[in-house]
Design an enzyme around this catalytic site. Sequence first.
Site, PDB file in Angstrom:
ATOM      1  N   TYR A 152       0.804  -1.222   0.000  1.00  0.00           N
ATOM      2  CA  TYR A 152       0.000   0.000   0.000  1.00  0.00           C
ATOM      3  C   TYR A 152       0.838   1.274   0.000  1.00  0.00           C
ATOM      4  CZ  TYR A 152       0.816  -1.023   4.978  1.00  0.00           C
ATOM      5  OH  TYR A 152       1.383  -1.352   6.181  1.00  0.00           O
ATOM      6  N   CYS A 153       2.157   1.161  -0.157  1.00  0.00           N
ATOM      7  CA  CYS A 153       3.022   2.345  -0.068  1.00  0.00           C
ATOM      8  C   CYS A 153       2.722   3.335  -1.187  1.00  0.00           C
ATOM      9  CB  CYS A 153       4.494   1.926  -0.123  1.00  0.00           C
ATOM     10  SG  CYS A 153       5.642   3.327   0.015  1.00  0.00           S
TER      11      CYS A 153
ATOM     12  N   GLY B 231       9.986   6.457   2.785  1.00  0.00           N
ATOM     13  CA  GLY B 231      11.014   5.438   2.755  1.00  0.00           C
ATOM     14  C   GLY B 231      11.375   4.919   4.149  1.00  0.00           C
TER      15      GLY B 231
ATOM     16  N   CYS C 185       3.651  18.952   1.814  1.00  0.00           N
ATOM     17  CA  CYS C 185       3.129  17.942   2.731  1.00  0.00           C
ATOM     18  C   CYS C 185       3.674  16.578   2.354  1.00  0.00           C
ATOM     19  CB  CYS C 185       1.596  17.948   2.664  1.00  0.00           C
ATOM     20  SG  CYS C 185       0.774  16.537   3.440  1.00  0.00           S
ATOM     21  N   ASP C 186       3.662  15.665   3.302  1.00  0.00           N
ATOM     22  CA  ASP C 186       4.137  14.304   3.093  1.00  0.00           C
ATOM     23  C   ASP C 186       3.397  13.600   1.962  1.00  0.00           C
ATOM     24  OD1 ASP C 186       5.315  11.785   3.497  1.00  0.00           O
ATOM     25  OD2 ASP C 186       3.823  11.226   4.990  1.00  0.00           O
TER      26      ASP C 186
ATOM     27  N   CYS D  50     -13.058  17.264  12.482  1.00  0.00           N
ATOM     28  CA  CYS D  50     -12.317  16.840  11.282  1.00  0.00           C
ATOM     29  C   CYS D  50     -12.152  17.911  10.213  1.00  0.00           C
ATOM     30  CB  CYS D  50     -12.968  15.609  10.665  1.00  0.00           C
ATOM     31  SG  CYS D  50     -14.464  15.952   9.706  1.00  0.00           S
TER      32      CYS D  50
END
Length: 417
Positions: free
Chosen positions: A35-36, A78, A284-285, A332
Amino acid sequence: MQEAKKELQRTNTEQPRFAVMVKPAGSVCNMRCTYCYYLKTDIDVRAARMSYETLETMIKSYMETSDTPVFSFTWHGGEPAAAGLDFYREAVRLEKKYLPEGKECWNSLQTNGLLLDDEWCAFLAENHFDVGLSIDGTEEVHDHFRRDAAGQPTYERTRETLFRLKAHGLRPDLLCTVTNRTAEAAREVYRTLSAFDTGWMQFIPIRVRTEDGWTEDSVTPENYGRFLTEVFSEWFYHDMGKTEVQLFSETALVLSGGEANLCWMRERCGEVPVIERDGGVYSCDHFVRDEHRVGHVSDLKAAVLSEKQRAFGNIKKELHPDCTACPYLMFCHNGCPKDRLDGGKYELCAGLKRYFSYAVPRLKEAMTLSARHVPPDVIMAELTRKERAEAKKIGRNAPCPCGSGLKYKNCCMRLVP
């Protein structure tokens, strides 16, 4: 993580307040998790690892730029340990060199754990690193998704690393992804993680979009909601006060009048820029792409205060029409932009609503009792008695009070402790 829970907000336009996520080895990883999202979207950079020169520039620039009492470095990937132990020794040396008087520095290593031997663990303990260890609950679930580069299972090695970290006095934050497969084993996954007795865990929903739509393992809103309520019930009636679960703690924080620390729960985002191994700064990531590059660490202040980064942060404030009347908007703010549908609505909205409708009233009761200095074990016992008494008033075949449309026996009845 406990020390990471600092409010990361801009205090003024001259001295922004922010944390940084650093990817010193980029997407380099010794695992091939199915799922990466990051391994498959690597940007084109020349360096295999961040140079010491770039490392020094980054640390110096951050400590000269951010108006914060605690400088926060999250080392990510990573696999960040692929940068090597000497890299982190140099990072700690430079942090001490440039740390302003009266300020603190916090480090967190988010890792799969496969490279962490005793030397690594001793270093992390000596330098007070927090460690986030990725482990997907049970062996069966974990090894289904988390294989190494050779295709071999990794659960047992990850488990050994967990015990090694604990032997060195570290209690890692357990990071568990939530897929459709995880959701099917909610209680077992939670109980397995809880038994490791690290005191902290977090659950990260997996949503991976392809040209053909969401992947098969991407958790559905229904399954996500069921997973969260089952885990919450298990935690609330058995482990409250002993174990912290990130989402539950953040929900309680908002209920108490605070602002969530978790980015997707905040009104705006973009306050944790990502620094790649070449020194490039990204919004952002989940948006490490050329179109979201906002600058370079040589001028970190300009990157963080750029109009491009401000615009990115304000995307979070864009609400779907359904949000305006939602009683859970405060929790949220329409979720993470990466998981919004084409119409602008957060894809996991229905799942979160189910969780909030179940958890919020129970947390309110627990917080009221806690304010009266009632200990957690007494709170759990009292609310367990109340829950069982209420359940007896509802027929097994009656519509579930939660409004799902299901019979009680097929819905919330299984949540009764």
